[in-house]
Every structure is written in C-alpha cells, then in structure tokens.
Design a protein around this motif. Structure first.
Motif, PDB file in Angstrom:
ATOM      1  N   LYS A 259      -2.911  -3.762   3.607  1.00 34.58           N
ATOM      2  CA  LYS A 259      -3.072  -2.649   4.541  1.00 34.58           C
ATOM      3  C   LYS A 259      -1.987  -1.591   4.363  1.00 34.58           C
ATOM      4  CE  LYS A 259      -2.830  -4.272   8.640  1.00 34.58           C
ATOM      5  NZ  LYS A 259      -2.813  -4.616  10.064  1.00 34.58           N
ATOM      6  N   VAL A 260      -0.773  -2.028   4.149  1.00 37.64           N
ATOM      7  CA  VAL A 260       0.350  -1.086   4.129  1.00 37.64           C
ATOM      8  C   VAL A 260       1.142  -1.096   2.818  1.00 37.64           C
ATOM      9  CG1 VAL A 260       0.679  -0.992   6.622  1.00 37.64           C
ATOM     10  CG2 VAL A 260       1.799  -2.798   5.295  1.00 37.64           C
ATOM     11  N   ASP A 261       0.745  -1.940   1.879  1.00 40.71           N
ATOM     12  CA  ASP A 261       1.456  -2.006   0.598  1.00 40.71           C
ATOM     13  C   ASP A 261       0.521  -1.562  -0.530  1.00 40.71           C
ATOM     14  OD1 ASP A 261       3.693  -3.183   1.798  1.00 40.71           O
ATOM     15  OD2 ASP A 261       2.846  -5.203   1.557  1.00 40.71           O
ATOM     16  N   HIS A 262       1.132  -1.048  -1.599  1.00 47.70           N
ATOM     17  CA  HIS A 262       0.339  -0.776  -2.799  1.00 47.70           C
ATOM     18  C   HIS A 262       0.892  -1.640  -3.913  1.00 47.70           C
ATOM     19  CE1 HIS A 262      -2.337   1.529  -5.421  1.00 47.70           C
ATOM     20  NE2 HIS A 262      -1.369   1.468  -6.322  1.00 47.70           N
ATOM     21  N   LEU A 263       0.017  -2.429  -4.510  1.00 42.27           N
ATOM     22  CA  LEU A 263       0.449  -3.355  -5.544  1.00 42.27           C
ATOM     23  C   LEU A 263      -0.027  -2.878  -6.917  1.00 42.27           C
ATOM     24  CD1 LEU A 263       1.723  -6.075  -6.362  1.00 42.27           C
ATOM     25  CD2 LEU A 263      -0.422  -7.175  -5.756  1.00 42.27           C
TER      26      LEU A 263
END
Ligand SMILES: *[C@@H]1O[C@H](CO)[C@@H](O)[C@H](O)[C@H]1NC(C)=O
Ligand SMILES: *[C@@H]1O[C@H](CO)[C@@H](O)[C@H](O)[C@H]1NC(C)=O
Length: 417
Positions: free
Chosen positions: A168-172
């Motif tokens: 939801k709040v991280d970009h991997l």
C-alpha cells in the motif's frame, strides 16, 4: 547315481519332482530357448526401451510445452512511476531496523507460520488505488530495492517480512537476477507478477529470454530506446543449444506467456528520482538523481549510450582509460567500476555537472558495497550468504533559513540465506 536321489538327478527330472507344473514350464523354456528366440526377445526389449524413452523424453514433454509469446523490445531506460512522500520524522523511527542475529532467528520461527497468509489484503487496496490514479505518479513512503534473489523464495519472503513490506505504501523494485540458480524461480516469478512488483532486468533473465526464444524458434530478445530497436553489439545466443542438462534452458521451456511478458517488461536502467547522497546508516542527507541497473554503468557515457550487455554483465573497468568493461574482476588492469565511478562523481563536486547515484546488484563477490555514489546490494544469497534490501525514505525538515526541505535516509537490511 540312482534316480531316487533327487538332488543329484538331471535338472529336468528335478523340476518335475520339486516344482509346480507352471514353474517347470518356464524353467524348461529357459533351458531350451534357442538362439533365434533369445535374439528376438532382446530385440523386442530394445525397441520397447526406445519407445519408452521416446515417450518420456519427446512425446510427453512436447505435449506440455506452453504456448509461445513473441518478445517485445526490452526498454533501455524507464522512469520510476512513484515518488517519495516525505513522512513525519516521528514516523521515521518505525523504520529503524535491528540487523541482529537474534532478530533473525526469531523471524525464522515466526515466518514458518506466516509465510503464506500475509499481504493479500494490502494488495487489494493497492490494485484499486492503482486504477484510479493511472496517470499521475503514486506517492509512496518507501522505495525498497532488493538484490539478486536467484529463486530463493523463502529468503525473499523473510526479507519482506523483516522490513515490514506493505504494498500500500511501499514501492518494491528487484534489481535483476531474481530467477535462475536457486530452487524456486517460478515461485519468485509468480510472486512478483501477482504483487505487481517492479523489476530491473538481470543477465540471467536475459539468458532465460534467449533460451526461451531459441526453444520456441522466435526472434531473440532486443533492446529499444524511445521505441526504436537497437542492437548495440553482437550478443549471440550462448546457451548450450537446447539439451536438457542446462538449467536455464529447462527453466525457459517451462515458462508460460505471462512469465515471459513480465520478464520482458523489466528495463535495463530505471531513473529513480532523488536518492540520499551519503553512505547508508549515517543519518539524513539531501538527495540527488539516482538510477537502478543490474550490473553497472560506464562513467564516461550518457545513460542512453550505455551498452545494454555491459549494464547486464560488467563488474570492472579496464585501465588505463577505464572505458572498457569486463565481467571478470581478476582481469589485468581491472578495477571495480564503482570505484572509478565514485572518483569521477567526486570530481564533479562544486561544478555544474550533474552527479548520479547508482543502485545495483550482480557483484556477490564484492558483497554489500556502499559508496557515496553507488550502492551494490548483491550480498550472495545464492552462495549461502545474505539477501539484502535497501530501504529508502524521506522526511520533512526545516532548513537553516526556516524553509521546508526533504531529507533522505536509507538502510540496508539483510536476512541470512
Ligand atoms: C528519447 O530519448 C532522448 C534521449 O534520452 C530523450 O531526451 C527524449 O525525451 C526521448 N523522447 C521520447 C519521445 O521519449
Ligand atoms: C578508450 O580511450 C582511448 C583513449 O582515449 C581510446 O584510444 C580507445 O579507443 C577507447 N576505447 C573504447 C573501447 O572506447
């Protein structure tokens, strides 16, 4: 000898006495089988063997070959489609990780139970949001980059758990070589696809695409810049011409179109926006432009002019000009590309020339290699060492003049492999 002594009588007579009729018949045949009969049985067995071999090695695998999908151009340069949303400094404390042995062991135990039940909820929310915000860049709290996973699915999931990855709040972003060598390439691939995870192409993904194209008889992978195809230097297929003892060929054969489309969507270089200009773990700093790439980039070329194969395979540069790459660190006059790159970036300090930070993997031998202008994060999971994530975030801060500014921070977090 008298016939009354069964043990010493002829075989035929003994069999009549001591075996059932059926057994005796078989015994008799074996005894009496002539040369021709024997040869025809051998021949029959031989052809049956060939037939079985053909069935299991050619017919059966052939009937399970997935459909082929044509390859599209591999993008040379793409841009990250998210930006960091600076967080409140108080929240930043949540991102202080303890990279200690104890924590690792605890996690090992916990994860055995949790591996398969987390994150599904988060993903659903992300997908919905993704749709409504198609064009503008999504803002995230953390950008997370993971080095060479090489099919080590369990360790990958452990690492995500350890950094409390929240889609939801991280970009991997995985920095290439996420498949091949390790035990669970397909599982890693499917996890990346299902969770919409961003990727950089590694040399092993490239080899897999080459094998795939070779196996299905379609065009070999190629690179595109601005939609124009480019073949910058000869990059012939180097697989072992399709015999079943090459693990990359075997993996390539099993790939479904959706797997191939995902691998094919990974770019060589990704512009990340601003990233922290300092060594990891030394506090906050201002940011400068950064890129991610699998192996490295040449300091003396613009991004658009980088050789695709170099960005996938290089580890060192060859002196005295350092304008030639090698993947063998032991070559004569070879110096780690990142060393030269950092020197050259330092020379730009105080000039108007733009500096650049590079995040990369590929170099397990040199391990975690954090320099001001380069961050090598392949820590040799496939060699039984570690799998590492670089976690980057930003916080609001008041500058000396009272102006609001963004400060960046990052931490390298690892799990044992
Ligand atoms: C094509 O590439 C050049 C050089 O990187 C870049 O400046 C330009 O914006 C690109 N054009 C398009 C249409 O993407
Ligand atoms: C490297 O630089 C030297 C000196 O400028 C030049 O002669 C040589 O051709 C260059 N090599 C490559 C591969 O660009």
């Amino acid at each position: 000898m008298s016939e009354a002594t069964p043990l010493r009588s002829s075989k035929k007579k003994r069999s009549r006495k001591n075996y059932t009729d059926e057994e005796a018949a078989v015994y008799y045949e074996e005894e009496e089988m002539d040369h021709t009969t024997r040869m025809s049985i051998y021949a029959g067995a031989f052809f049956f063997g060939i037939l079985t071999l053909w069935f299991f090695t050619i017919y059966l695998p052939g009937s399970f070959i997935p459909a082929a999908t044509d390859l599209v151009g591999i993008q040379k340069i793409t841009e990250l489609d998210v930006t960091l949303r600076p967080i409140n400094p108080a929240r930043g404390l949540e991102y202080d990780f303890e990279d200690e042995e104890e924590l690792n062991q605890e996690l090992d135990k916990e994860l055995d139970h949790e591996l398969d039940q987390d994150m599904d909820q988060d993903m659903e929310i992300t997908r919905k949001k993704g749709k409504s915000r198609a064009k503008s860049k999504r803002t995230v709290e953390r950008i997370i980059m993971v080095g060479d996973i090489h099919g080590h699915y369990t360790q990958f999931r452990k690492l995500l758990k350890k950094i409390n990855f929240r889609p939801k709040v991280d970009h991997l972003l995985v920095l290439g070589d996420f498949i091949s060598k390790g035990p669970d390439s397909k599982k890693v691939l499917e996890y990346l696809i299902d969770n919409n995870i961003d990727c950089i192409l590694g040399n092993h993904e490239y080899y897999i695409l080459q094998n795939y194209a070779h196996f299905h008889g379609i065009d070999q992978p190629f690179f595109v810049v601005n939609g124009t195809s480019e073949i910058s230097r000869e990059n012939p297929f180097r697989g072992k011409d399709g015999f079943n003892d090459d693990s990359e060929f075997l993996l390539a054969k099993k790939l479904e179109p959706e797997h191939v489309k995902y691998i094919n969507s990974c770019s060589l270089i990704k512009k990340l926006g601003d990233m922290p200009l300092h060594k990891a773990g030394k506090g906050f700093s201002t940011g400068i432009p950064a890129v991610a790439v699998h192996a490295g980039i040449r300091w003396d070329l613009e991004l658009v002019d980088q050789d695709p194969i170099d960005t996938l395979e290089m580890r060192s540069l060859i002196g005295p000009y350092y304008n030639e790459t090698t993947s063998e660190p032991d070559d004569e006059n070879a110096v780690s590309w990142s060393k030269i790159f950092n020197l050259k970036q330092k020379e730009k300090e105080g000039t108007s020339e733009e500096q650049l930070i590079v995040y990369y993997g590929h170099d397990a031998r040199r391990g975690l290699n954090l320099k001001p202008y380069s961050r090598g994060i392949d820590t040799g999971c496939d060699r039984g060492e570690k799998l590492t994530a670089m976690v980057v975030w930003a916080e609001h801060s008041k500058g000396k003049n009272g102006k609001q500014q963004n400060l960046y921070r990052e931490e390298a977090v690892s799990v044992h492999c």
